[in-house]
Structures are given as structure tokens and as C-alpha cells.
Design an enzyme around this catalytic site. Structure first.
Site, PDB file in Angstrom:
ATOM      1  N   ASP A   1       0.847  -1.197   0.000  1.00 46.18           N
ATOM      2  CA  ASP A   1       0.000   0.000   0.000  1.00 46.18           C
ATOM      3  C   ASP A   1       0.879   1.241   0.000  1.00 46.18           C
ATOM      4  O   ASP A   1       1.809   1.341   0.819  1.00 46.18           O
ATOM      5  CB  ASP A   1      -0.850   0.045   1.282  1.00 46.18           C
ATOM      6  CG  ASP A   1      -2.103  -0.804   1.193  1.00 46.18           C
ATOM      7  OD1 ASP A   1      -2.293  -1.483   0.177  1.00 46.18           O
ATOM      8  OD2 ASP A   1      -2.888  -0.774   2.163  1.00 46.18           O
TER       9      ASP A   1
ATOM     10  N   LYS B   1      -8.154   0.797  -5.373  1.00 44.50           N
ATOM     11  CA  LYS B   1      -9.358   0.238  -4.757  1.00 44.50           C
ATOM     12  C   LYS B   1     -10.629   0.967  -5.169  1.00 44.50           C
ATOM     13  O   LYS B   1     -10.676   2.190  -5.200  1.00 44.50           O
ATOM     14  CB  LYS B   1      -9.238   0.327  -3.221  1.00 44.50           C
ATOM     15  CG  LYS B   1      -8.195  -0.600  -2.606  1.00 44.50           C
ATOM     16  CD  LYS B   1      -8.193  -0.447  -1.091  1.00 44.50           C
ATOM     17  CE  LYS B   1      -7.004  -1.139  -0.425  1.00 44.50           C
ATOM     18  NZ  LYS B   1      -7.120  -2.601  -0.417  1.00 44.50           N
TER      19      LYS B   1
ATOM     20  N   GLY C   1      -5.309  -2.826   8.626  1.00 46.12           N
ATOM     21  CA  GLY C   1      -5.030  -1.650   9.442  1.00 46.12           C
ATOM     22  C   GLY C   1      -4.853  -1.931  10.920  1.00 46.12           C
ATOM     23  O   GLY C   1      -4.920  -1.030  11.739  1.00 46.12           O
TER      24      GLY C   1
ATOM     25  N   ARG D   1      -6.303 -20.296   6.746  1.00 45.10           N
ATOM     26  CA  ARG D   1      -6.519 -21.662   7.260  1.00 45.10           C
ATOM     27  C   ARG D   1      -7.935 -22.148   6.935  1.00 45.10           C
ATOM     28  O   ARG D   1      -8.139 -23.321   6.610  1.00 45.10           O
ATOM     29  CB  ARG D   1      -6.296 -21.710   8.774  1.00 45.10           C
ATOM     30  CG  ARG D   1      -4.824 -21.750   9.173  1.00 45.10           C
ATOM     31  CD  ARG D   1      -4.703 -22.107  10.649  1.00 45.10           C
ATOM     32  NE  ARG D   1      -3.328 -22.130  11.117  1.00 45.10           N
ATOM     33  CZ  ARG D   1      -2.515 -23.182  10.983  1.00 45.10           C
ATOM     34  NH1 ARG D   1      -2.926 -24.285  10.377  1.00 45.10           N
ATOM     35  NH2 ARG D   1      -1.282 -23.134  11.449  1.00 45.10           N
TER      36      ARG D   1
ATOM     37  N   GLY E   1      -3.135  -7.201   8.139  1.00 45.56           N
ATOM     38  CA  GLY E   1      -2.466  -7.374   9.426  1.00 45.56           C
ATOM     39  C   GLY E   1      -1.036  -7.859   9.337  1.00 45.56           C
ATOM     40  O   GLY E   1      -0.368  -8.030  10.355  1.00 45.56           O
TER      41      GLY E   1
ATOM     42  N   GLY F   1      -0.214  -3.680   3.941  1.00 41.39           N
ATOM     43  CA  GLY F   1      -0.906  -2.401   3.889  1.00 41.39           C
ATOM     44  C   GLY F   1      -0.208  -1.388   4.756  1.00 41.39           C
ATOM     45  O   GLY F   1       0.830  -0.834   4.405  1.00 41.39           O
ATOM     46  N   SER F   2      -0.758  -1.184   5.947  1.00 39.70           N
ATOM     47  CA  SER F   2      -0.221  -0.174   6.847  1.00 39.70           C
ATOM     48  C   SER F   2       1.128  -0.590   7.428  1.00 39.70           C
ATOM     49  O   SER F   2       1.871   0.243   7.947  1.00 39.70           O
ATOM     50  CB  SER F   2      -1.220   0.051   7.986  1.00 39.70           C
ATOM     51  OG  SER F   2      -2.544   0.053   7.485  1.00 39.70           O
TER      52      SER F   2
END
Lengths: 217, 296
Positions: free
Chosen positions: B26, B83, B155, B167, B216, B237-238
Site C-alpha cells: 500500500d 481500490k 489496518g 486456514r 495485518g 498495507g499499513s
């Protein structure tokens, strides 16, 4: 690991037979698809991420993927120099898309600081067709592989902008742009036979590997 | 004269095949995009706010400004994704017109339609969609998604939801593999997915498109774990630009993704990266703030 999630799993076709030993550079990209095709054709396939793994192969495929990432990882993990040495010593190498870029002596529109391994006396332009919206599939007549056209998929692919004296074009688009080249034991295509079920390029390459293996043994 | 075809399934799914084994990052500025490309990202996701900021700032999250997307496309040569809101087919049309390489119909943005997702077959540009389980993944593929990413909880810097989703998808595929053909009809009903796709997964043991993990991932070890769990690649991402040293962390995550099965490499690249993003435990998030529950 017991998961079978990863697409193009190697499990499906690895042969235990003593076919030619072919490595697939597995730093990033669609290396499992190449491994699957090669195994289907009877090769003894291994994935190559470390310099010592290169010693155990009679030929190497550099897959599709992101050339700038492969170059960076090859240098970081000490593979660039051994790969260059192996190419100079005559190791058969087949590169598709990013692999063709890696094999080109000169690369246009590379990212700052990007290097190629070289070996093919060609100038290749990265992302020559533009964005993904311009990615396409088409049929190519390639006399060296027989009368049936080759179905070719170009994904943000490169083209060969000029072919030096040492290299030979194998395929061109309708507009004349070169998209497959050969030079001695090196073979490069802008497109991806590994994802279309087209095996003739891999067979053509394996013939080079077998010949080389029989000479050196 | 031979005919050329753009926008075919093979071409759309093919780009995702080429991204495998890589890290998609990101970025919110051209400068971040440059850092990502230099660090070895296989693609960047162009957006105005990373999920951690969407979370903390609140409000409606929408498609990014076309100027920002153009600037990021101009800065890098690797693929650029962007996005659109779930169900917002006009945002997707705009992104296609901007010539992005992939459209992410994303739960990270505020949904635009609480019933329908975008008809992705109608586009030349390929789509990636999030999924928390196999049925959701197959519904998205049925709508034309050419790539799936497990959702995780974007995030947060908490990888537990990403683990749960990969999983879950994996175990649901394993169950299908063990079923007889007549049992697959019921399985399709229970998964709320088309029978043909369920049959294909049962026979091949994998999704018909590439599967990345997202949501995450904050450390090299997180990325390597997702790869060991069967992911084809990872979205971060973050986790990179909310950390203390984005350049070093981005390069480290790339290396750990390639050498995901070699703990000595993961250990080596994990050293001296500075602070990871602070993070939020998913368990502490009130249900309305859980993005993974968006999508149907």
C-alpha cells in the site's frame, strides 16, 4: 507443509526418472508453472534460489514475474555472479517475459539501478505494450516449432527492439516486432508458454539441455 | 491474419500468476511508491489513506483522487492497483479509464452496495477481491474476480485474522477433496457457490485463481508464515509505512517472502528494523469496526 493451496503445485508431475536436470529460478514469479511443464516432459526439476543449487543443474529456466524484483534478489543473495558465469560457460537458459529481460544484454525502461544477467545480444524494452489493459493473447507462426501456430499470452510483456548479429529472431508479431529470440544455448520469449499448455518451447529448450549434458558427461 | 484478444480470463488471471512469490505494498504518495519499487515490491496499491488511518480517522472511505493514482502510475514501472468500493461499478469504470493494472473491490473502503458486488466480467481490467472463506472466494470468482486475497483485518498489524482466513480456505478445500461427487452438490449449496467451481476445486485441490494473503501482515515473519500456510504472495498495507523504517522493513518483507521456508534468512532480515507499526488487537475492535465482515 500439508497445504495444497498454492496454485501450480509441484506434486502433480515430478518424475523420479533420470531425465535432464533442469533448474527453475524461484526467486519470484510463476516458477511452479515452468516446473510443472518441465516435469511433464520428463525433466528432473529443482527450484533454484541459492548459488549452490545452480551447480546441480544442466539447464535453467528464468520464469515470468517482475524482472526488477528478480534482479534485486539475485544480487542480494549472491546469485548474479554465478548465473553470469554459468551463462558464459554455455549453460542452456530459457527466459520467459521477465526471464527474457534478465537475459538481454541491454534493457530499456528499466528501474533505476536495474541490472540484467545478459548473454542475449539484444535490446529489450520492458512493459513495451503498456498497462495490463493492453495485455493480450494471440497466435504466432513460428516455423522453427512446426506448422501449428503457437498460442501466446503477453502480460505487460517486453519486446525485442533490436537483434544483434549474434542472436536470431524466432517469432514476430504481425507488425514485425520480435518476441522470441535464440542465441546458442539461450532462448527467450516475451510471452508465457508455461501458462497455456504449449510445450514446444520447453521441448526445444530441453533438446539443448540434453545435448549439453551428453557433451559434458 | 491472427486476432489479438485483451481482457480474457487467461490474460487477467495471468498477471496475478506473475505476481506470485511477491509482495504488494500500500502506498499513498509517489514517494512511497518509489520506496516500494526500490525495495522489491512486485506491485503497489495506490490509495489516499492506509487502512490504519481510515480506521483512526473514520468517515466514508472512497476511491482515491485520480490525480494521485496518475502520479503513482507515472512514478513506477511495476503494476499499480487501486481500490473501488464494494459494488461501486462506476468507481471501477473510472479506475479502468485511468489504466490501473488491477482493481481491488475492497472492504477497506466503505461499501457502496450492501447486496451486490461489481459484475467484474464487464471489465477489461482484472479484479482482485477479498474473501474470508472458500464460499466467498468462489462467489467472487463467479462474478469475474481474477485474483483472491484473504481479507485478514486491515489496518491492525494483528495477523490473527489473516491466519484464520487462509486456514479456513485451506481446510474447506481439503474437505472438498475428500468428498464423493454426489456430496459436492450439497457442499455447493452450503458454500453458496456455483457447483462447477466447487467441482473444479475438489478436483484440483486449489482455487482456480491466485490466492494472496492480506490484512495485518506487519513483519517478515508474518509474511513467511502466510507463505508457509499456502499463500501465493502477500499484501502489506499499513505495516510498512506505519513502521519506524519503511525502506528497511519493505526490503526485509520481500526477502522473507522469497525465503519463507528458511528461518535463517527470516532471522537475518528481521534484525534492526526499528519499530513495527503499533497495532490494534482485533479482539479489542468493536464488531462494527471489523472490515473483514464487509462483503457478502
Amino acid at each position: 507443509m500439508t497445504t495444497n493451496l498454492r496454485s501450480g503445485s509441484l506434486d502433480a508431475g515430478v518424475s523420479a526418472s533420470a531425465g535432464p536436470r533442469v533448474g527453475v529460478l524461484a526467486l519470484q514469479g510463476d516458477f511452479r508453472e515452468h516446473a510443472h511443464v518441465l516435469a511433464t516432459l520428463g525433466a528432473e526439476v529443482s527450484l533454484v534460489r541459492r548459488p549452490e543449487e545452480l551447480d546441480a543443474v544442466d539447464g535453467l529456466v528464468i520464469p515470468g514475474g517482475e524482472s526488477s524484483v528478480m534482479d534485486k534478489l539475485a544480487r542480494t543473495f549472491g546469485l548474479q555472479a554465478p548465473l553470469k558465469a554459468a551463462i558464459a560457460a554455455g549453460l542452456p537458459v530459457y527466459g520467459t517475459c521477465a526471464g527474457l529481460i534478465m537475459l538481454a544484454d541491454t534493457v530499456l525502461d528499466a528501474i533505476a539501478g536495474q541490472e540484467s544477467l545478459g548473454g542475449l545480444d539484444v535490446v529489450v524494452r520492458r512493459n513495451a505494450f503498456g498497462s495490463q489493459n493492453q495485455s493480450f493473447e494471440t497466435d504466432l507462426d513460428i516455423p522453427a516449432l512446426g506448422e501449428v501456430p503457437v498460442h501466446a499470452v503477453f502480460i505487460r510483456g517486453p519486446v525485442v527492439e533490436s537483434v544483434g548479429a549474434a542472436a536470431t529472431p524466432l517469432a514476430t508479431l504481425a507488425d514485425g516486432r520480435v518476441v522470441a529470440v535464440e542465441q546458442g544455448n539461450l532462448l527467450g520469449t516475451s510471452f508465457h508458454p508455461e501458462i497455456t499448455g504449449e510445450h514446444r518451447f520447453h521441448e526445444y529448450f530441453l533438446a539443448k539441455v540434453r545435448e549439453r549434458a551428453s557433451v559434458s558427461s | 491474419m491472427t486476432v489479438s484478444e485483451t481482457g480474457s480470463s487467461r490474460v487477467k488471471r495471468g498477471l496475478a500468476e506473475m505476481l506470485k512469490g511477491g509482495v504488494i505494498m500500500d502506498v499513498v504518495t509517489p514517494e512511497q511508491a518509489r520506496i516500494a519499487e526500490d525495495a522489491g515490491a512486485v506491485a503497489v496499491m495506490a490509495l489516499e489513506r492506509v487502512p490504519a488511518d481510515i480506521r483512526s480517522q473514520g468517515g466514508v472511505a472512497r476511491m482515491s483522487d485520480p490525480d494521485l493514482i496518475d502520479a503513482i502510475i507515472a512514478e513506477v514501472s511495476i503494476p499499480v492497483m487501486a481500490k473501488a468500493r464494494i459494488g461501486h461499478f462506476v468507481e471501477a469504470q473510472v479506475l479502468q479509464a485511468l489504466d490501473v493494472d488491477y482493481i481491488d473491490e475492497s472492504e477497506v473502503l466503505s461499501p457502496a452496495d450492501y447486496v451486490n458486488h461489481i459484475d467484474k466480467w464487464a471489465f477489461n481490467t482484472p479484479f482482485v477481491c477479498g474473501a474470508t472463506n472458500l464460499g466467498e472466494a468462489l462467489r467472487r470468482i463467479n462474478e469475474g474476480a481474477a485474483m483472491i486475497r484473504s481479507k485478514g483485518e486491515a489496518g491492525t498489524g494483528d495477523v490473527s485474522e489473516a491466519t484464520k482466513h487462509i486456514r479456513k480456505i485451506s481446510s474447506e478445500i481439503n474437505v472438498l477433496r475428500s468428498m464423493t461427487k454426489d456430496e459436492l452438490y450439497v457442499a455447493a449449496k452450503e458454500l453458496q457457490a456455483p457447483y462447477e467451481l466447487v467441482l473444479e476445486v475438489a478436483e484440483t485441490g486449489k482455487l482456480p485463481v491466485v490466492l494472496f494473503v492480506a490484512g495485518g501482515v506487519a513483519t517478515p515473519a508474518d509474511a513467511a508464515m502466510m507463505m508457509q500456510l499456502g499463500a501465493d504472495g502477500v499484501f502489506v498495507g499499513s505495516g510498512i509505512f506505519k513502521s519506524g523504517n519503511p525502506e528497511a522493513r519493505a526490503a526485509a518483507v520481500v526477502k522473507a517472502t522469497t525465503f519463507y521456508d528458511d528461518p535463517s534468512v527470516v532471522a537475518a532480515v528481521s534484525r534492526g528494523l526499528g519499530e513495527a507499526m503499533v497495532g490494534i488487537n482485533v479482539a479489542d475492535l468493536a464488531a462494527p469496526h471489523r472490515l473483514a465482515e464487509r462483503g457478502w
